[in-house]
Design an enzyme around this catalytic site. Sequence first.
Site, short mmCIF file in Angstrom:
data_model
loop_
_atom_site.label_atom_id
_atom_site.label_comp_id
_atom_site.label_asym_id
_atom_site.label_seq_id
_atom_site.Cartn_x
_atom_site.Cartn_y
_atom_site.Cartn_z
N ASP A 35 0.88 -1.15 0.02
CA ASP A 35 0.06 0.07 0.25
C ASP A 35 0.81 1.32 0.10
O ASP A 35 0.58 2.35 0.41
CB ASP A 35 -1.03 -0.01 1.19
CG ASP A 35 -0.39 -0.34 2.67
OD1 ASP A 35 1.30 -0.37 2.45
OD2 ASP A 35 -1.15 -0.23 3.44
N HIS A 242 23.89 5.43 -18.55
CA HIS A 242 22.61 5.76 -17.44
C HIS A 242 22.96 5.33 -16.32
O HIS A 242 22.06 4.67 -15.58
CB HIS A 242 21.52 5.01 -18.31
CG HIS A 242 20.87 5.38 -19.50
ND1 HIS A 242 20.13 4.95 -20.44
CD2 HIS A 242 21.02 7.05 -19.93
CE1 HIS A 242 19.49 6.02 -21.29
NE2 HIS A 242 20.06 6.96 -21.08
N ASP A 259 25.12 14.06 -13.38
CA ASP A 259 24.02 14.59 -14.50
C ASP A 259 22.70 14.53 -13.47
O ASP A 259 22.44 13.61 -13.14
CB ASP A 259 23.87 13.81 -15.44
CG ASP A 259 22.88 14.16 -16.53
OD1 ASP A 259 22.04 15.17 -16.12
OD2 ASP A 259 22.69 13.63 -17.46
N ASP A 270 18.47 20.28 -16.21
CA ASP A 270 19.06 19.23 -16.50
C ASP A 270 20.66 19.46 -16.84
O ASP A 270 20.72 20.31 -17.63
CB ASP A 270 18.43 18.48 -17.82
CG ASP A 270 19.23 17.28 -18.39
OD1 ASP A 270 20.02 16.81 -17.53
OD2 ASP A 270 18.64 16.84 -19.34
N HIS A 353 25.76 9.57 -28.32
CA HIS A 353 24.48 10.37 -27.97
C HIS A 353 24.36 11.31 -28.63
O HIS A 353 25.28 12.14 -29.34
CB HIS A 353 24.21 10.36 -26.53
CG HIS A 353 24.91 11.37 -25.78
ND1 HIS A 353 24.96 12.60 -25.67
CD2 HIS A 353 26.04 11.08 -24.90
CE1 HIS A 353 25.99 13.03 -24.92
NE2 HIS A 353 26.39 12.04 -24.28
N HIS A 357 18.34 17.74 -26.43
CA HIS A 357 16.85 17.55 -26.55
C HIS A 357 16.09 18.59 -25.91
O HIS A 357 16.49 19.57 -25.18
CB HIS A 357 16.67 16.07 -25.58
CG HIS A 357 17.21 16.35 -24.32
ND1 HIS A 357 16.48 16.88 -23.19
CD2 HIS A 357 18.18 15.76 -23.52
CE1 HIS A 357 17.12 16.79 -22.13
NE2 HIS A 357 18.35 16.47 -22.29
N HIS A 364 12.80 15.13 -21.13
CA HIS A 364 13.08 14.78 -22.30
C HIS A 364 11.84 15.20 -22.80
O HIS A 364 10.57 14.69 -23.06
CB HIS A 364 13.28 13.51 -22.93
CG HIS A 364 14.56 13.02 -22.53
ND1 HIS A 364 15.24 11.87 -22.87
CD2 HIS A 364 15.56 13.63 -21.97
CE1 HIS A 364 16.52 11.76 -22.35
NE2 HIS A 364 16.82 13.06 -21.88
N GLU A 407 24.49 19.22 -24.75
CA GLU A 407 25.31 18.15 -23.70
C GLU A 407 26.39 17.44 -24.53
O GLU A 407 26.08 16.16 -24.58
CB GLU A 407 24.36 17.49 -22.91
CG GLU A 407 23.16 16.89 -23.74
CD GLU A 407 22.14 16.00 -22.82
OE1 GLU A 407 22.73 15.33 -22.06
OE2 GLU A 407 21.02 16.33 -22.89
N TYR A 411 33.41 9.63 -24.13
CA TYR A 411 33.29 8.48 -22.76
C TYR A 411 34.46 7.20 -23.61
O TYR A 411 34.20 6.75 -24.60
CB TYR A 411 32.18 7.85 -23.01
CG TYR A 411 31.14 8.92 -22.75
CD1 TYR A 411 30.83 9.27 -21.55
CD2 TYR A 411 30.31 9.43 -24.06
CE1 TYR A 411 29.69 10.51 -21.34
CE2 TYR A 411 29.49 10.65 -23.55
CZ TYR A 411 29.08 11.10 -22.54
OH TYR A 411 28.16 11.78 -22.23
N ARG A 428 31.06 14.80 -19.73
CA ARG A 428 29.88 15.42 -20.44
C ARG A 428 29.73 16.80 -19.73
O ARG A 428 30.02 16.71 -18.40
CB ARG A 428 28.62 14.51 -20.38
CG ARG A 428 27.57 15.26 -21.04
CD ARG A 428 26.21 14.12 -21.12
NE ARG A 428 25.54 13.75 -19.99
CZ ARG A 428 26.03 12.52 -19.49
NH1 ARG A 428 26.39 11.67 -20.11
NH2 ARG A 428 25.05 12.30 -18.36
N GLU A 430 26.55 19.79 -19.63
CA GLU A 430 25.33 19.88 -20.30
C GLU A 430 24.81 21.17 -19.60
O GLU A 430 24.74 21.56 -18.46
CB GLU A 430 24.44 18.63 -19.74
CG GLU A 430 22.98 19.01 -20.28
CD GLU A 430 22.21 17.71 -19.86
OE1 GLU A 430 22.43 16.93 -18.92
OE2 GLU A 430 21.25 17.56 -20.47
N1 GLY Z 1 19.57 13.60 -17.75
C1 GLY Z 1 19.20 13.28 -18.76
C2 GLY Z 1 19.60 13.75 -19.91
O1 GLY Z 1 20.88 14.23 -20.00
O2 GLY Z 1 19.14 13.74 -21.05
MN MN Z 2 19.94 16.06 -21.09
MN MN Z 3 21.25 15.51 -18.01
#
Ligand code: GLY
Ligand code: MN
Ligand code: MN
Length: 459
Positions: A35, A242, A259, A270, A353, A357, A364, A407, A411, A428, A430
């Site tokens: 619950d 991820h 991140d 983000d 990547h 976005h 996203h 971003e 890697y 990265r 961003e």
């Molecule tokens: N934190 C998710 C992205 O950077 O897209």
């Molecule tokens: Mn992002």
């Molecule tokens: Mn991010």
Amino acid sequence: MTSIHAQRRARLAAQLGAGGIAIIPTAPERPRNRDSDFPYRHDSYFYYLTGFAEPGACLVLTAEGDSLLFCRPKDVEREIWDGYRLGPEAAVATLDVDAALPSDRLDTELPRLLENRQRVWFPFATHEGLAARVEGWLNAVRARVRYGALCPAEQADVCALLDEMRLVKDAHELDTMRRAADISARAHIRAMQRSARMLRAGQDVREYHLEAELLAAFREEGSQFPAYGSIVAAGANACVLHYRADTAPVRAGELVLIDAGCELDGYASDITRTFPADGRFTGPQRALYELVLASQQAAIAATRAGARFNDPHEATVAVLAQGLLDLGLLDAGKVGSAQDVIEQRAYFQFYMHRTGHWLGMDVHDCGSYVEPAEVGQTSERRDPLSGETILNRPSRILRPGMVLTIEPGLYVRPAPGVPEQFHGIGIRIEDDAIVTEGGCELITRGVPVEADEIEALMH
Ligand code: GLY
Ligand code: MN
Ligand code: MN
């Protein structure tokens, strides 16, 4: 004065077409186990049109602009356990809707509301079971056609309209996003400083210590939740795209990639920063860092109204391709020039990547990445790595008020021919950008990106 949500409803109503009616439910509560529920998060489309964050609600809007809200009824007993409910009576004035009813009336009212309408709009493939429920309501209308009732002949996806509206943020949204970004920027600074401070004190630093600092910083400034699961990746964990904050040790001499961004009043931020755990970049770390930063600067310079969504990505890739050759991560003898690296997608080994976005209520965020007016202008290309044929469509033309992330990253997994000094480095950077007429406004630079500035704030 008409509320911002009423204005948005009026804009949507004007697009429903004669005889149109829209049904937009909020998100259900989701059980975590037994619950206990997951923390409740409203549906973004619903919230965009109502500003109402309670579960159990549904908005019905007609093309004539009439708004009817179904919401949980007042219930003294339930409110003792679960907290305050607005209730239909207060909802009318508070949410500036024309009428409100208790949610248990939905199944009886909807057939009546759908009767004699031409087209019913609802979110497709978003709410489990909704399409079947709409079918049920339509069946109830059909049962009355012998009495002269007309049943809507068309169904359409209301997300198609709302995605376009949400893609260009209004002043209220931009203000909230700037505030969310500021909170997240301060949280990143705190996490960097905590890392250096604990290492200086000789303490056993773990990824979760830095995550704890982020969460405390978000909450202390009123953010309701993280906008997504925070990534706190020490050392080579940064090469797992991820990865989530876990228990790995944060060691002096290694980088940490964070991140993380908060959600404030329904809007996401983000941010990614990569920093030396103890506040000093090593030579190879700094060399890669400067390359990623230069590629981000090129992407930022390519972000402005009139440019395409893909332009920042292409600008990033051009800088990375040359840099990977210059640093010896790619061997010119094998892969050729920077142009070859781009055409053959040889950079993909280290950069797999996209550069950004849409960002908004959802991290996203919704909105087509293809320019709607040019959707039919297709061209084919063969992907050099997979051999697949890919159908290209012209990417979205940026307009003021769109918000996107920028971003780039690199890697470096150990592999034959990859210089050892770079093994296990993941970087990265961003930032969140509001598109403006002449360029873009970076709303996340409350946390620095220059290597020297990061070192300075950690000492
Ligand atoms: N934190 C998710 C992205 O950077 O897209
Ligand atoms: Mn992002
Ligand atoms: Mn991010």
